[in-house]
Scaffold this motif. Structure first.
Motif, mmCIF file in Angstrom:
data_model
loop_
_atom_site.group_PDB
_atom_site.id
_atom_site.type_symbol
_atom_site.label_atom_id
_atom_site.label_comp_id
_atom_site.label_asym_id
_atom_site.label_seq_id
_atom_site.Cartn_x
_atom_site.Cartn_y
_atom_site.Cartn_z
ATOM 1 N N ALA A 114 5.065 -2.429 8.385
ATOM 2 C CA ALA A 114 3.862 -1.674 8.749
ATOM 3 C C ALA A 114 2.680 -1.883 7.814
ATOM 4 O O ALA A 114 1.531 -1.782 8.238
ATOM 5 N N VAL A 115 2.942 -2.151 6.527
ATOM 6 C CA VAL A 115 1.863 -2.189 5.538
ATOM 7 C C VAL A 115 1.507 -3.613 5.136
ATOM 8 O O VAL A 115 0.321 -3.988 5.113
ATOM 9 N N GLN A 146 -1.044 -5.884 7.022
ATOM 10 C CA GLN A 146 -2.435 -5.458 6.852
ATOM 11 C C GLN A 146 -2.938 -5.766 5.446
ATOM 12 O O GLN A 146 -4.072 -6.226 5.258
ATOM 13 N N LEU A 147 -2.097 -5.515 4.444
ATOM 14 C CA LEU A 147 -2.507 -5.766 3.067
ATOM 15 C C LEU A 147 -2.684 -7.259 2.809
ATOM 16 O O LEU A 147 -3.623 -7.688 2.131
ATOM 17 N N LEU A 191 -5.968 -8.427 3.986
ATOM 18 C CA LEU A 191 -7.066 -8.014 3.113
ATOM 19 C C LEU A 191 -7.072 -8.787 1.798
ATOM 20 O O LEU A 191 -8.122 -8.879 1.143
ATOM 21 N N THR A 199 -1.820 8.855 0.558
ATOM 22 C CA THR A 199 -1.684 8.756 2.009
ATOM 23 C C THR A 199 -0.352 8.114 2.360
ATOM 24 O O THR A 199 0.208 7.346 1.577
ATOM 25 N N GLU A 231 -0.350 6.845 5.644
ATOM 26 C CA GLU A 231 -0.795 6.041 6.782
ATOM 27 C C GLU A 231 -0.843 4.570 6.362
ATOM 28 O O GLU A 231 -1.499 4.227 5.370
ATOM 29 N N PRO A 232 -0.170 3.678 7.084
ATOM 30 C CA PRO A 232 -0.084 2.272 6.656
ATOM 31 C C PRO A 232 -1.431 1.611 6.432
ATOM 32 O O PRO A 232 -1.627 0.900 5.439
ATOM 33 N N ASP A 233 -2.396 1.835 7.343
ATOM 34 C CA ASP A 233 -3.685 1.165 7.191
ATOM 35 C C ASP A 233 -4.446 1.684 5.982
ATOM 36 O O ASP A 233 -5.079 0.898 5.249
ATOM 37 N N GLN A 234 -4.388 2.980 5.733
ATOM 38 C CA GLN A 234 -5.071 3.544 4.572
ATOM 39 C C GLN A 234 -4.406 3.105 3.276
ATOM 40 O O GLN A 234 -5.084 2.809 2.287
ATOM 41 N N ALA A 260 -2.853 0.330 2.770
ATOM 42 C CA ALA A 260 -3.230 -1.074 2.556
ATOM 43 C C ALA A 260 -4.663 -1.186 2.038
ATOM 44 O O ALA A 260 -4.942 -1.962 1.112
ATOM 45 N N LYS A 261 -5.577 -0.404 2.588
ATOM 46 C CA LYS A 261 -6.979 -0.467 2.167
ATOM 47 C C LYS A 261 -7.144 0.003 0.721
ATOM 48 O O LYS A 261 -7.899 -0.600 -0.056
#
Length: 412
Positions: free
Chosen positions: A220-221, A224-225, A228, A319, A321-324, A326-327
């Protein structure tokens, strides 16, 4: 303080032989034994587990013992410890009744490492999507073991509050002891931002929260990471990486399952970030402590942060949340100023919450206080007295039945 005399003998009854390079629990166990040794105790370690090539060479006396075997009775009576520590509630179930019968004046401590039944309840809630249920059979067993002991050592203030407010355990049966740090790191002597690269995860794979963290992160993470941070890799360290974990090894995608490391701090000090994407668990987290000690900014979740530092003390919003996640990790990886802020936050957390001297002193003084007035302490513990009565000794009679069964012809 206790007098420096061999009459003070501490016996640890351990579920596994301590492996400080494999688990944070193993290091914590040795920290407790070392502080007791510093206070004048002669230390003995006993376990029914088979020895491993990774167990610590402690220098303390070590004894192989057997479950469901009355030979333990004669052995522990001859040893005559003044203090007995069970490192999991299952060890108290197996051996507590024998210790009480043979060494009735020994002060008994339960070191939970984490609140095992809370971890199990969180795991079940995550798997099923059902609300958290703290009142389940494992909790009944664990809290019964706490009640039968003179003192329970807890590594988390959150869990102490839970035990007091939801399960009715009194303050005088609980003692807070976090991870202990004898020497604080000096970040200026560690590799700096520009000297580090890539991100790391660390944690033994026998521990279910670590297995779930790797699985969730990989699926999940990390995609996305990685998007980025092109070219950055994630290296995952941990003892006992089995086939189920090795399936996430994907060098082409920059995710590598490395396996065991003999020196967690030296390893983590090479990386720019330490990731701890935990979705369930309990207690304090050795992987986060190691990140702080290595001067490696650590990115974690609310569950990971629990009992380590306040939510606003991390230098970034927590967090799950996977997207948060990663960001946040990508931003801190790329931004030296934010990276430094998070590193500084970890150092402050270490100094404020994990210094060895005051916590070691408090534990020794607490044990001495209980020892000095043991009868009065036990007289207050009405639930422990009730649970030790014959009609509540299920563990003892099950053990006696198994021992008798093993002695029958054909079962040897």
């Amino acid at each position: 303080m206790l007098s420096d005399t061999p009459a003070n003998r501490a016996l640890l009854i351990a579920k596994q032989w301590p492996e400080p390079a494999s688990t944070a629990a193993g290091r914590r166990t040795l920290d407790i034994l070392d502080l007791l040794s510093d206070a004048g105790y002669t230390i003995e370690i006993a376990s029914p587990a088979q020895p491993t090539p990774f167990q610590a060479h402690t220098g303390y006396s070590e004894h192989q013992i057997e479950v469901n075997d009355s030979s333990f009775d004669d052995w522990v009576r001859a040893l005559d410890p003044t203090l007995v520590i069970y490192d999991r509630f299952m060890m108290e179930e197996q051996f507590g009744w024998r210790v009480r019968a043979q060494c009735p004046r020994a002060v008994t401590l339960l070191d939970t490492s984490d609140f095992h039944s809370l971890r199990e309840a969180r795991h079940l809630a995550l798997k099923t999507g059902q609300p958290l249920n703290l009142f389940h059979p494992v909790a009944e067993r664990e809290i019964a073991a706490m009640a039968r002991c003179d003192l329970t050592i807890m590594i988390s203030r959150v869990e102490m509050d839970l035990l007091k407010n939801h399960f009715g355990l009194p303050d005088w049966q609980l003692h807070y002891l976090p991870f202990l740090v004898r020497e604080m790191p000096q970040p200026n002597l560690l590799p700096g931002f520009a000297e580090r690269e890539h991100v790391a995860m660390i944690g033994g794979f026998k521990h279910a929260p670590n297995r779930d963290a790797v699985s969730w992160f990989a699926e999940a993470v990390w995609p996305q990471l990685r998007a980025l941070l092109p070219g950055v890799e994630c290296h995952v360290y941990g003892a006992y990486a089995d086939h189920a974990m090795q399936r996430f090894h994907n060098p082409k995608a920059g995710l590598r399952i490395i396996g065991r490391t003999d020196d967690a701090l030296a390893t983590l000090a090479r990386y720019r970030l330490n990731l701890a994407p935990l979705r369930f668990g309990a207690g304090q987290k050795g992987k986060i402590l190691d990140g702080w000690l290595a001067g490696t900014p650590t990115i974690t979740t609310p569950i990971g942060a629990e009992s380590m530092a306040d939510d606003d003390a991390w230098g970034y919003p927590l967090t799950e949340e996977p997207d948060q996640f990663a960001k946040i990790a990508a931003d801190i990886y790329q931004n030296q100023e934010r990276w430094q802020t998070v590193q500084d936050a970890g150092t402050r957390a270490l100094v404020s919450g994990f210094s060895h001297a005051p916590h070691a002193r408090d534990l020794i003084e607490r044990v001495a206080s209980v020892t000095a007035d043991l009868d009065a302490h036990r007289n207050r513990n009405i639930w422990g007295r009730i649970l030790r009565r014959t009609e509540h000794r299920a563990e003892e009679f099950m053990s006696r039945w198994i021992e008798a069964k093993n002695q029958l012809p054909g079962n040897g």
